[in-house]
Write an enzyme that holds these catalytic residues in place. Structure first.
Site, PDB file in Angstrom:
ATOM      1  N   GLU A   1      31.878  71.694  50.438  1.00 39.67           N
ATOM      2  CA  GLU A   1      31.293  73.033  50.489  1.00 39.67           C
ATOM      3  C   GLU A   1      31.235  73.546  51.927  1.00 39.67           C
ATOM      4  O   GLU A   1      31.576  74.707  52.213  1.00 39.67           O
ATOM      5  CB  GLU A   1      29.884  73.030  49.886  1.00 39.67           C
ATOM      6  CG  GLU A   1      29.821  72.534  48.456  1.00 39.67           C
ATOM      7  CD  GLU A   1      29.523  71.043  48.342  1.00 39.67           C
ATOM      8  OE1 GLU A   1      28.701  70.677  47.496  1.00 39.67           O
ATOM      9  OE2 GLU A   1      30.118  70.253  49.124  1.00 39.67           O
TER      10      GLU A   1
ATOM     11  N   CYS B   1      24.240  70.039  51.423  1.00 39.22           N
ATOM     12  CA  CYS B   1      25.155  71.121  51.080  1.00 39.22           C
ATOM     13  C   CYS B   1      24.424  72.245  50.343  1.00 39.22           C
ATOM     14  O   CYS B   1      24.805  73.415  50.477  1.00 39.22           O
ATOM     15  CB  CYS B   1      26.291  70.587  50.217  1.00 39.22           C
ATOM     16  SG  CYS B   1      27.375  69.453  51.111  1.00 39.22           S
TER      17      CYS B   1
ATOM     18  N   SER C   1      52.630  25.493  40.297  1.00 38.04           N
ATOM     19  CA  SER C   1      52.137  26.480  39.337  1.00 38.04           C
ATOM     20  C   SER C   1      53.087  27.666  39.175  1.00 38.04           C
ATOM     21  O   SER C   1      52.800  28.574  38.389  1.00 38.04           O
ATOM     22  CB  SER C   1      50.764  27.012  39.783  1.00 38.04           C
ATOM     23  OG  SER C   1      50.857  27.656  41.039  1.00 38.04           O
TER      24      SER C   1
ATOM     25  N   TRP D   1      56.554  29.023  37.804  1.00 41.21           N
ATOM     26  CA  TRP D   1      55.678  30.074  37.275  1.00 41.21           C
ATOM     27  C   TRP D   1      55.158  29.655  35.911  1.00 41.21           C
ATOM     28  O   TRP D   1      55.959  29.241  35.068  1.00 41.21           O
ATOM     29  CB  TRP D   1      56.432  31.383  37.147  1.00 41.21           C
ATOM     30  CG  TRP D   1      56.910  31.905  38.456  1.00 41.21           C
ATOM     31  CD1 TRP D   1      58.166  31.796  38.976  1.00 41.21           C
ATOM     32  CD2 TRP D   1      56.131  32.635  39.418  1.00 41.21           C
ATOM     33  NE1 TRP D   1      58.232  32.397  40.205  1.00 41.21           N
ATOM     34  CE2 TRP D   1      56.993  32.926  40.492  1.00 41.21           C
ATOM     35  CE3 TRP D   1      54.827  33.060  39.490  1.00 41.21           C
ATOM     36  CZ2 TRP D   1      56.574  33.628  41.616  1.00 41.21           C
ATOM     37  CZ3 TRP D   1      54.417  33.766  40.595  1.00 41.21           C
ATOM     38  CH2 TRP D   1      55.268  34.041  41.633  1.00 41.21           C
TER      39      TRP D   1
ATOM     40  N   SER E   1      35.889  29.267  54.834  1.00 42.05           N
ATOM     41  CA  SER E   1      35.646  28.861  56.222  1.00 42.05           C
ATOM     42  C   SER E   1      36.873  28.289  56.919  1.00 42.05           C
ATOM     43  O   SER E   1      36.901  28.198  58.149  1.00 42.05           O
ATOM     44  CB  SER E   1      34.514  27.831  56.262  1.00 42.05           C
ATOM     45  OG  SER E   1      34.813  26.723  55.429  1.00 42.05           O
TER      46      SER E   1
ATOM     47  N   GLU F   1      41.930  37.223  42.815  1.00 45.02           N
ATOM     48  CA  GLU F   1      43.102  36.492  42.353  1.00 45.02           C
ATOM     49  C   GLU F   1      43.218  35.147  43.060  1.00 45.02           C
ATOM     50  O   GLU F   1      44.315  34.636  43.277  1.00 45.02           O
ATOM     51  CB  GLU F   1      44.363  37.341  42.599  1.00 45.02           C
ATOM     52  CG  GLU F   1      45.544  36.842  41.801  1.00 45.02           C
ATOM     53  CD  GLU F   1      46.722  37.795  41.834  1.00 45.02           C
ATOM     54  OE1 GLU F   1      47.814  37.348  41.470  1.00 45.02           O
ATOM     55  OE2 GLU F   1      46.548  38.952  42.219  1.00 45.02           O
TER      56      GLU F   1
ATOM     57  N   PRO G   1      41.373  28.763  40.895  1.00 39.92           N
ATOM     58  CA  PRO G   1      40.218  28.302  40.116  1.00 39.92           C
ATOM     59  C   PRO G   1      38.900  28.292  40.884  1.00 39.92           C
ATOM     60  O   PRO G   1      37.856  28.640  40.318  1.00 39.92           O
ATOM     61  CB  PRO G   1      40.627  26.882  39.698  1.00 39.92           C
ATOM     62  CG  PRO G   1      42.120  26.893  39.713  1.00 39.92           C
ATOM     63  CD  PRO G   1      42.497  27.802  40.839  1.00 39.92           C
TER      64      PRO G   1
ATOM     65  N   LEU H   1      37.762  30.114  43.529  1.00 39.59           N
ATOM     66  CA  LEU H   1      37.183  31.433  43.782  1.00 39.59           C
ATOM     67  C   LEU H   1      36.842  32.151  42.481  1.00 39.59           C
ATOM     68  O   LEU H   1      35.774  32.774  42.373  1.00 39.59           O
ATOM     69  CB  LEU H   1      38.135  32.288  44.620  1.00 39.59           C
ATOM     70  CG  LEU H   1      37.505  33.560  45.196  1.00 39.59           C
ATOM     71  CD1 LEU H   1      36.417  33.219  46.210  1.00 39.59           C
ATOM     72  CD2 LEU H   1      38.573  34.438  45.857  1.00 39.59           C
TER      73      LEU H   1
ATOM     74  N   ALA I   1      33.677  30.743  41.225  1.00 40.60           N
ATOM     75  CA  ALA I   1      32.534  31.142  42.051  1.00 40.60           C
ATOM     76  C   ALA I   1      32.074  32.555  41.708  1.00 40.60           C
ATOM     77  O   ALA I   1      30.868  32.825  41.634  1.00 40.60           O
ATOM     78  CB  ALA I   1      32.909  31.051  43.529  1.00 40.60           C
TER      79      ALA I   1
END
Length: 347
Positions: free
Chosen positions: A55, A88, A171, A173, A227, A269, A272, A274, A277
């Protein structure tokens, strides 16, 4: 007073202008100022945090007094608070705006209330014009406001027997090309993509969204959590966006920091450890589980400890969709306690 044709056309234009603004901590907003006869006097949009709101951006293009008696058409209710910029609603009142047409109510407890302030000053206010289109434009921001953090999608791929890799660690694919292409499309819908340092060290992922070898137009910001140091020659350093590194295991701190940076959606992504967690921390709004018709056996489970000690503590899910992808199957789900199923159209 009903919304007229000139105001509807102005809202179309305001939505187009809003889309020019960046996704971030503030919503994308557009504004058009109309004369009493419906002529466009000025346009504006929000260019990012700390810059004038839509505005005010539009009003700045007019001479003093030129907006008196005019109509402001805005995609979001004019704000009613002082942050890095002033309210605004007050700017519109001071400019002599006689009427305001807006699409969506501001959901903020502090920033909302602009419509009431305008009405109290004698401004005619009409709400709800093209609300669905305005909602679709800023759905990610609205969801992040509701949650108080980014919307989080946790993704993993697994064998039919729940393994993320063979016992030797290989892994690539598990899933086929259709499933992998689907992952890249979904990466491109997110503002940021997160992995753990273990995945960086083991797989050296690029964390880009690709169509074959070509980068897709939108790239998520890479986020590395953990870490252990990331090697200087790691592929993540060649990402189009500078990666963010978090030397912590406190995921609530990570998502709070990302929220403050304006990240509205996070795609997790990171393998396992992460994924587990995030689930254990209750930080998963949507799950994408790609299931391949292959058996691996062994101990490389797709999930580890998520805080479930007994069947009574099981994390129940609601399946939103089963999606066949070549010979693989994608399960899209959200936690069963969540009263707000995820909209596949929003990132």
């Amino acid at each position: 007073m009903a919304v007229n044709a000139a105001e509807r056309n102005a809202m179309d234009r305001a939505l187009h202008l809003a889309a020019r603004g960046p996704r971030g901590a503030n919503p994308q907003v557009g504004a058009v100022i109309l004369s009493p006869d419906g002529t466009v006097l000025a346009e504006g949009w929000h260019h990012g945090a700390g810059t004038p709101h839509a505005e005010v951006d539009a009003l700045s293009k007019l001479a003093p007094g030129e907006a008196r008696g005019a109509t402001a058409v805005v995609t979001l209710e004019p704000c009613n608070h002082t942050g890095r910029t002033g309210p605004c609603a007050v700017a519109l009142i001071d400019a002599g705006i006689a009427r305001v047409v807006y699409a969506l109510d501001d959901p903020g407890a502090v920033s909302g209330g602009g419509a009431e302030r305008l009405r109290s000053a004698g401004v005619d206010v009409e709400a709800g014009e093209q609300a669905d289109a305005a909602h679709a434009l800023i759905a990610g921001w609205l969801e992040a406001q509701r949650l108080g953090r980014p919307q989080i999608t946790v993704k993993w791929a697994q064998s039919l027997d729940g393994r993320a890799a063979a016992d030797d660690g290989s892994s690539q694919w598990i899933t086929g090309p259709a499933a992998r292409a689907d992952v890249h499309r979904r990466r491109a819908e997110a503002d940021a993509i997160a992995v753990g340092t273990g995945t960086v060290l083991a797989d050296d992922p690029a964390l880009t969204a690709r169509d074959g070898d070509a980068l897709l137009p939108h790239q998520p910001i890479p986020v590395v959590i953990g870490s252990r140091p990331t090697p200087a020659d790691a592929a993540v350093h060649r990402h189009p966006h500078s990666p963010l590194f978090f030397d912590t295991h406190d995921l609530h701190t990570v998502v709070a920091d990302l929220h403050a940076r304006g990240v509205q959606s996070l795609f997790v992504e990171g393998g396992p450890t992460l994924a587990s967690a995030f689930l254990q921390a209750g930080l998963a709004d949507r799950l994408l589980v790609y299931i391949a018709p292959v058996l691996l056996g062994g101990g490389r489970l797709a999930l580890t400890d998520i805080g479930v000690a007994s069947i009574g503590e099981a994390r129940r899910l609601t399946i939103d969709e089963w999606v066949p992808l070549g010979s693989d199957l994608l399960a899209i789900a959200h936690p069963a306690h969540d009263a707000h199923p995820r909209n596949e159209g929003a990132a």
